[in-house]
Design a protein around this motif. Structure first.
Motif, PDB file in Angstrom:
ATOM      1  N   ASP A 103       3.398   9.028 -10.438  1.00 48.26           N
ATOM      2  CA  ASP A 103       3.959   7.941 -11.250  1.00 48.26           C
ATOM      3  C   ASP A 103       2.920   6.845 -11.374  1.00 48.26           C
ATOM      4  OD1 ASP A 103       6.275   9.371 -11.200  1.00 48.26           O
ATOM      5  OD2 ASP A 103       7.242   8.159  -9.662  1.00 48.26           O
ATOM      6  N   VAL A 104       2.196   6.862 -12.452  1.00 44.28           N
ATOM      7  CA  VAL A 104       1.178   5.841 -12.682  1.00 44.28           C
ATOM      8  C   VAL A 104       1.676   4.953 -13.811  1.00 44.28           C
ATOM      9  CG1 VAL A 104      -1.223   5.398 -13.276  1.00 44.28           C
ATOM     10  CG2 VAL A 104      -0.626   7.414 -11.925  1.00 44.28           C
ATOM     11  N   GLU A 105       1.856   3.664 -13.498  1.00 46.51           N
ATOM     12  CA  GLU A 105       2.388   2.732 -14.506  1.00 46.51           C
ATOM     13  C   GLU A 105       1.430   2.520 -15.657  1.00 46.51           C
ATOM     14  OE1 GLU A 105       3.789  -0.957 -12.914  1.00 46.51           O
ATOM     15  OE2 GLU A 105       4.866   0.045 -11.295  1.00 46.51           O
ATOM     16  N   ASN A 106       0.178   2.326 -15.371  1.00 43.31           N
ATOM     17  CA  ASN A 106      -0.805   2.003 -16.408  1.00 43.31           C
ATOM     18  C   ASN A 106      -1.753   3.167 -16.635  1.00 43.31           C
ATOM     19  OD1 ASN A 106       0.181  -0.664 -16.683  1.00 43.31           O
ATOM     20  ND2 ASN A 106      -0.972  -1.276 -14.872  1.00 43.31           N
ATOM     21  N   GLU A 107      -1.266   4.152 -17.331  1.00 44.82           N
ATOM     22  CA  GLU A 107      -2.125   5.296 -17.633  1.00 44.82           C
ATOM     23  C   GLU A 107      -3.138   4.894 -18.684  1.00 44.82           C
ATOM     24  OE1 GLU A 107       0.070   8.756 -18.630  1.00 44.82           O
ATOM     25  OE2 GLU A 107       1.229   8.724 -16.791  1.00 44.82           O
ATOM     26  N   PRO A 108      -4.366   5.392 -18.582  1.00 40.23           N
ATOM     27  CA  PRO A 108      -5.388   5.041 -19.581  1.00 40.23           C
ATOM     28  C   PRO A 108      -5.005   5.584 -20.958  1.00 40.23           C
ATOM     29  CG  PRO A 108      -6.246   6.607 -17.955  1.00 40.23           C
ATOM     30  CD  PRO A 108      -4.857   6.276 -17.549  1.00 40.23           C
ATOM     31  N   ASP A 109      -5.418   4.856 -21.983  1.00 42.48           N
ATOM     32  CA  ASP A 109      -5.100   5.266 -23.372  1.00 42.48           C
ATOM     33  C   ASP A 109      -5.915   6.463 -23.792  1.00 42.48           C
ATOM     34  OD1 ASP A 109      -3.260   3.238 -23.645  1.00 42.48           O
ATOM     35  OD2 ASP A 109      -4.783   1.796 -24.290  1.00 42.48           O
ATOM     36  N   SER A 147       0.828  -1.216   0.000  1.00 44.25           N
ATOM     37  CA  SER A 147       0.000   0.000   0.000  1.00 44.25           C
ATOM     38  C   SER A 147       0.857   1.258   0.000  1.00 44.25           C
ATOM     39  CB  SER A 147      -0.926   0.021   1.216  1.00 44.25           C
ATOM     40  OG  SER A 147      -1.841  -1.034   1.151  1.00 44.25           O
ATOM     41  N   THR A 148       1.927   1.234   0.782  1.00 42.38           N
ATOM     42  CA  THR A 148       2.819   2.392   0.845  1.00 42.38           C
ATOM     43  C   THR A 148       3.426   2.675  -0.518  1.00 42.38           C
ATOM     44  OG1 THR A 148       3.332   1.948   3.164  1.00 42.38           O
ATOM     45  CG2 THR A 148       4.878   3.341   1.970  1.00 42.38           C
ATOM     46  N   LYS A 149       3.877   1.623  -1.190  1.00 38.07           N
ATOM     47  CA  LYS A 149       4.467   1.791  -2.523  1.00 38.07           C
ATOM     48  C   LYS A 149       3.437   2.355  -3.500  1.00 38.07           C
ATOM     49  CE  LYS A 149       6.829  -0.749  -6.163  1.00 38.07           C
ATOM     50  NZ  LYS A 149       7.257  -2.052  -6.650  1.00 38.07           N
ATOM     51  N   GLU A 150       2.217   1.809  -3.457  1.00 32.89           N
ATOM     52  CA  GLU A 150       1.158   2.284  -4.350  1.00 32.89           C
ATOM     53  C   GLU A 150       0.828   3.748  -4.093  1.00 32.89           C
ATOM     54  OE1 GLU A 150      -1.058  -2.072  -4.701  1.00 32.89           O
ATOM     55  OE2 GLU A 150      -1.894  -0.537  -3.389  1.00 32.89           O
ATOM     56  N   LEU A 151       0.710   4.106  -2.813  1.00 31.69           N
ATOM     57  CA  LEU A 151       0.390   5.497  -2.470  1.00 31.69           C
ATOM     58  C   LEU A 151       1.520   6.446  -2.841  1.00 31.69           C
ATOM     59  CD1 LEU A 151      -1.505   5.097   0.899  1.00 31.69           C
ATOM     60  CD2 LEU A 151      -2.381   6.089  -1.216  1.00 31.69           C
ATOM     61  N   GLN A 152       2.756   6.013  -2.624  1.00 36.28           N
ATOM     62  CA  GLN A 152       3.887   6.865  -3.004  1.00 36.28           C
ATOM     63  C   GLN A 152       3.865   7.134  -4.502  1.00 36.28           C
ATOM     64  OE1 GLN A 152       7.164   4.641  -1.358  1.00 36.28           O
ATOM     65  NE2 GLN A 152       7.270   5.970   0.443  1.00 36.28           N
TER      66      GLN A 152
END
Length: 115
Positions: free
Chosen positions: A109-115, A98-103
């Motif tokens: 830094d969003v890995e899977n940005e919507p197209d 959760s910490t990694k996701e929130l950071q």
């Protein structure tokens, strides 16, 4: 604004205090020693919060308690149960995830940005 912020901070800390307390109960601790350990790591907790939390954790069978009556003043010690150790490990893994996701979210830094 301050009242709302204070309320939100309290809500945010509530779950983290449980994890903090469990993390310090690998060895037997009594209430005051636990407060000191937490404060050493800059985690403040009021006794009025700690003791109900310890009773709840004991009821959930995550911690076990025993009385030491060898001193002039009896002390109730708390320590993780076997079940508590398992739960702590799972909570730690979830906390790290959760910490990694929130950071990543807070940095943008969003890995899977919507197209």
């Amino acid at each position: 604004m301050e009242k709302l912020l204070s309320s939100l901070i309290t809500e945010l800390r509530r779950g983290t205090l449980t994890l903090a307390v469990l993390s310090q109960l690998r060895t037997p601790q009594y209430g005051y020693s636990l407060v000191q350990l937490l404060e050493k790591s800059s985690v403040s907790i009021e006794q009025s919060t700690l003791y109900p939390l310890l009773r709840r954790l004991e009821k959930q069978e995550l911690v076990e308690s025993s009385w030491d009556t060898t001193e002039s003043r009896p002390r109730k010690y708390y320590v993780l149960s076997e079940y508590g150790i398992e739960i702590l490990e799972q909570l730690k893994a979830e906390w790290e995830k959760s910490t990694k996701e929130l950071q990543n979210l807070l940095k943008g830094d969003v890995e899977n940005e919507p197209d």
